[in-house]
Design a protein around this motif. Sequence first.
Motif, mmCIF file in Angstrom:
data_model
loop_
_atom_site.group_PDB
_atom_site.id
_atom_site.type_symbol
_atom_site.label_atom_id
_atom_site.label_comp_id
_atom_site.label_asym_id
_atom_site.label_seq_id
_atom_site.Cartn_x
_atom_site.Cartn_y
_atom_site.Cartn_z
ATOM 1 N N LYS A 18 0.838 -1.207 0.000
ATOM 2 C CA LYS A 18 0.000 0.000 0.000
ATOM 3 C C LYS A 18 0.869 1.253 0.000
ATOM 4 C CE LYS A 18 -3.600 2.269 2.795
ATOM 5 N NZ LYS A 18 -2.871 3.518 3.098
ATOM 6 N N ASN A 19 1.891 1.251 0.810
ATOM 7 C CA ASN A 19 2.755 2.419 0.925
ATOM 8 C C ASN A 19 3.630 2.613 -0.309
ATOM 9 O OD1 ASN A 19 1.735 2.987 3.465
ATOM 10 N ND2 ASN A 19 3.321 1.836 4.537
ATOM 11 N N ILE A 20 4.106 1.525 -0.892
ATOM 12 C CA ILE A 20 4.961 1.627 -2.066
ATOM 13 C C ILE A 20 4.177 2.130 -3.274
ATOM 14 C CG2 ILE A 20 6.263 0.289 -3.782
ATOM 15 C CD1 ILE A 20 7.220 -1.498 -1.502
ATOM 16 N N TYR A 21 2.993 1.540 -3.493
ATOM 17 C CA TYR A 21 2.255 1.802 -4.735
ATOM 18 C C TYR A 21 1.123 2.802 -4.574
ATOM 19 C CZ TYR A 21 5.000 -2.122 -6.355
ATOM 20 O OH TYR A 21 6.051 -2.939 -6.686
ATOM 21 N N GLN A 22 0.923 3.293 -3.335
ATOM 22 C CA GLN A 22 -0.102 4.301 -3.076
ATOM 23 C C GLN A 22 -1.463 3.861 -3.599
ATOM 24 O OE1 GLN A 22 0.624 7.391 -1.205
ATOM 25 N NE2 GLN A 22 2.207 5.873 -0.760
ATOM 26 N N LEU A 234 1.972 -8.898 -9.471
ATOM 27 C CA LEU A 234 0.667 -8.747 -10.108
ATOM 28 C C LEU A 234 0.148 -7.322 -9.954
ATOM 29 C CD1 LEU A 234 -1.711 -9.779 -11.648
ATOM 30 C CD2 LEU A 234 -2.574 -10.868 -9.554
ATOM 31 N N ILE A 235 0.368 -6.718 -8.803
ATOM 32 C CA ILE A 235 -0.036 -5.326 -8.615
ATOM 33 C C ILE A 235 0.675 -4.435 -9.624
ATOM 34 C CG2 ILE A 235 0.164 -3.349 -7.043
ATOM 35 C CD1 ILE A 235 -0.509 -5.267 -4.760
ATOM 36 N N ARG A 236 1.963 -4.673 -9.825
ATOM 37 C CA ARG A 236 2.701 -3.884 -10.807
ATOM 38 C C ARG A 236 2.102 -4.041 -12.207
ATOM 39 N NH1 ARG A 236 7.682 -5.513 -8.166
ATOM 40 N NH2 ARG A 236 7.950 -7.083 -9.795
#
Length: 240
Positions: A18-22, A234-236
Amino acid sequence: MESFDLLDEIAVELIRLKNIYQISIVFKSSFDKANRTSIGSFRGPGIEKGIQWLSDIKSKYNIPVTTDIHEPWQAYEVKEVVDIIQIPAFLCRQTDLLIAAAKTGKIVNIKKAQFLSAADMFYPAQKVREAGNEQILLTERGTMFGYNNLVVDFRNIPEMKALGYPVVMDCTHSVQKPGAAGGKTGGNREFVPYMALAAKAFGANGYFMEVHPDPDNALSDGPNMLLLSDLEGLIRQILS
């Protein structure tokens, strides 16, 4: 909910991502898997302990939480903790369950039944609206295709969005093979990324994914779970 330690381990990773990808992340876990295939299958710690665990995760990590309910009275037990109440797919036509969830004032996430069309989801949503709650999400999770198999008609996503609600893609339950593993549910986790990316192409507003650090030894839905360490990749892909 296998244990609090497992919930805590997963929450740590979710907060990191959450913090990395906002991105917005909602933590979901079930205190009772009431619709397991076999009477001998693990169900969870029960509502009292389960809600306490969710409350502890929410307060420790300042993250919104959700869980599913199976009976109307459970809506009033979970409403003090959860931010979203989830209606299981098999139960999405249960009027009393929908009304009880609606009357809590919480967001209600209605999972589309495996036997309903996108257009049919107008009616479960209408029950929630008629009970005075317009905070509704609809979730696509596949459609029965013969025995022990599901398919996803991705047209369901824009068709449900046309009803006026955000639509979430359940990327892991949609690769289940219900009851196909000798008294328990099988699945094909290798197809989870494809489900997510196809849903993105069809305009999904959010993504639901079961994750576990060791899916092959998970006590529920392991074959269709995404390995926790694969979630970031997968989020990326979804964000690219």
